[in-house]
Design a protein around this motif. Structure first.
Motif, mmCIF file in Angstrom:
data_model
loop_
_atom_site.group_PDB
_atom_site.id
_atom_site.type_symbol
_atom_site.label_atom_id
_atom_site.label_comp_id
_atom_site.label_asym_id
_atom_site.label_seq_id
_atom_site.Cartn_x
_atom_site.Cartn_y
_atom_site.Cartn_z
ATOM 1 N N GLY A 28 22.237 9.529 -35.086
ATOM 2 C CA GLY A 28 22.034 10.653 -35.372
ATOM 3 C C GLY A 28 21.006 10.950 -36.312
ATOM 4 N N LEU A 29 20.515 9.922 -37.648
ATOM 5 C CA LEU A 29 19.543 9.263 -38.280
ATOM 6 C C LEU A 29 18.579 9.726 -38.159
ATOM 7 N N VAL A 30 17.450 10.373 -38.748
ATOM 8 C CA VAL A 30 15.678 10.992 -38.628
ATOM 9 C C VAL A 30 15.212 9.496 -39.612
ATOM 10 N N VAL A 31 14.404 9.125 -38.365
ATOM 11 C CA VAL A 31 13.910 8.241 -38.306
ATOM 12 C C VAL A 31 12.404 8.020 -38.619
ATOM 13 N N LYS A 32 12.190 9.409 -37.909
ATOM 14 C CA LYS A 32 10.849 10.027 -38.455
ATOM 15 C C LYS A 32 10.218 11.619 -38.198
ATOM 16 N N HIS A 33 9.852 12.125 -38.898
ATOM 17 C CA HIS A 33 9.538 12.912 -38.898
ATOM 18 C C HIS A 33 7.630 13.966 -38.914
ATOM 19 N N CYS A 34 7.246 14.495 -38.479
ATOM 20 C CA CYS A 34 5.977 14.714 -38.447
ATOM 21 C C CYS A 34 5.688 16.557 -38.252
ATOM 22 N N LYS A 35 4.904 17.043 -38.316
ATOM 23 C CA LYS A 35 4.391 18.708 -38.804
ATOM 24 C C LYS A 35 3.322 19.324 -38.025
ATOM 25 N N THR A 36 3.711 20.086 -36.950
ATOM 26 C CA THR A 36 2.251 20.096 -36.251
ATOM 27 C C THR A 36 1.096 20.392 -36.774
ATOM 28 N N GLU A 37 -0.434 20.399 -36.851
ATOM 29 C CA GLU A 37 -1.150 20.432 -37.136
ATOM 30 C C GLU A 37 -2.275 22.280 -36.500
ATOM 31 N N LYS A 38 -1.925 22.019 -35.625
ATOM 32 C CA LYS A 38 -2.291 23.257 -34.374
ATOM 33 C C LYS A 38 -1.261 23.331 -33.742
ATOM 34 N N PRO A 39 -1.355 24.874 -33.012
ATOM 35 C CA PRO A 39 -0.494 25.403 -32.160
ATOM 36 C C PRO A 39 -1.230 24.813 -30.516
ATOM 37 N N GLN A 40 -0.117 24.432 -30.042
ATOM 38 C CA GLN A 40 -0.242 23.964 -28.645
ATOM 39 C C GLN A 40 1.311 23.760 -27.553
ATOM 40 N N ASN A 41 0.927 23.778 -26.519
ATOM 41 C CA ASN A 41 1.983 23.997 -25.744
ATOM 42 C C ASN A 41 2.951 22.406 -25.128
ATOM 43 N N VAL A 42 3.608 22.255 -25.533
ATOM 44 C CA VAL A 42 4.805 21.181 -24.697
ATOM 45 C C VAL A 42 5.367 21.459 -23.548
ATOM 46 N N LEU A 43 6.104 19.694 -23.405
ATOM 47 C CA LEU A 43 7.218 20.095 -22.518
ATOM 48 C C LEU A 43 8.017 19.901 -22.835
ATOM 49 N N VAL A 44 9.279 20.752 -22.459
ATOM 50 C CA VAL A 44 10.865 20.379 -23.063
ATOM 51 C C VAL A 44 11.016 18.977 -22.157
ATOM 52 N N THR A 45 12.071 18.371 -22.600
ATOM 53 C CA THR A 45 12.328 17.310 -21.596
ATOM 54 C C THR A 45 13.487 17.408 -21.657
ATOM 55 N N GLY A 46 14.284 17.836 -22.836
ATOM 56 C CA GLY A 46 16.045 18.198 -22.644
ATOM 57 C C GLY A 46 16.160 18.708 -23.813
ATOM 58 N N ASN A 47 18.042 18.943 -24.038
ATOM 59 C CA ASN A 47 18.023 19.907 -24.812
ATOM 60 C C ASN A 47 19.338 18.959 -25.509
ATOM 61 N N GLN A 48 19.662 20.443 -26.549
ATOM 62 C CA GLN A 48 20.934 19.778 -27.404
ATOM 63 C C GLN A 48 22.260 19.094 -26.895
ATOM 64 N N GLN A 49 22.752 19.522 -26.035
ATOM 65 C CA GLN A 49 23.612 19.331 -25.129
ATOM 66 C C GLN A 49 22.990 17.203 -24.482
ATOM 67 N N ASP A 50 21.986 17.121 -24.853
ATOM 68 C CA ASP A 50 22.382 15.869 -24.460
ATOM 69 C C ASP A 50 22.286 14.390 -25.401
ATOM 70 N N HIS A 51 22.505 15.231 -26.937
ATOM 71 C CA HIS A 51 23.065 14.382 -28.228
ATOM 72 C C HIS A 51 24.081 15.423 -28.954
ATOM 73 N N SER A 52 25.286 14.361 -28.829
ATOM 74 C CA SER A 52 25.760 14.798 -29.443
ATOM 75 C C SER A 52 26.094 15.419 -30.974
ATOM 76 N N PHE A 53 25.290 14.134 -31.065
ATOM 77 C CA PHE A 53 24.945 14.240 -32.713
ATOM 78 C C PHE A 53 24.288 15.223 -33.287
ATOM 79 N N LEU A 54 23.714 15.892 -32.960
ATOM 80 C CA LEU A 54 22.471 17.052 -33.203
ATOM 81 C C LEU A 54 23.615 18.147 -33.389
ATOM 82 N N LEU A 55 23.520 18.962 -34.860
ATOM 83 C CA LEU A 55 24.364 19.975 -35.309
ATOM 84 C C LEU A 55 23.413 21.398 -35.012
#
Length: 87
Positions: A28-55
């Motif tokens: 549950g530790l952040v290992v990488k981060h980024c900030k989007t530069e421009k708006p775009q459409n993306v595909l949802v591949t999962g949600n928080q329920q798949d990863h119990s460490f997310l608060l």
């Protein structure tokens, strides 16, 4: 911002610019981060329920060839409305 029921795995969502995306390790530790530069459409591949460490409620999205987590309030559903024409 959208309600939790509005976004499902497999949906396309609009991701605005200047949104922080995160990647976590198995502990549950952040290992990488980024900030989007421009708006775009993306595909949802999962949600928080798949990863119990997310608060916070987050969704996993496919961005630039990698899996990232984005906050629910940063995602907007993309609706493909098809209208019937009367000829």
């Amino acid at each position: 911002m959208v309600s939790d029921l509005a976004i499902r795995t497999g949906d396309m969502v609009y991701l605005p610019s200047e949104v922080r995306l995160l990647q976590y390790n198995d502990n549950g530790l952040v290992v990488k981060h980024c900030k989007t530069e421009k708006p775009q459409n993306v595909l949802v591949t999962g949600n928080q329920q798949d990863h119990s460490f997310l608060l916070k409620k987050m969704y996993r999205v496919f961005f630039k060839g990698e899996q990232w987590f984005a906050k629910t309030e940063d995602l907007y559903p993309v609706y493909n409305k098809v209208e019937k024409h009367k000829w």
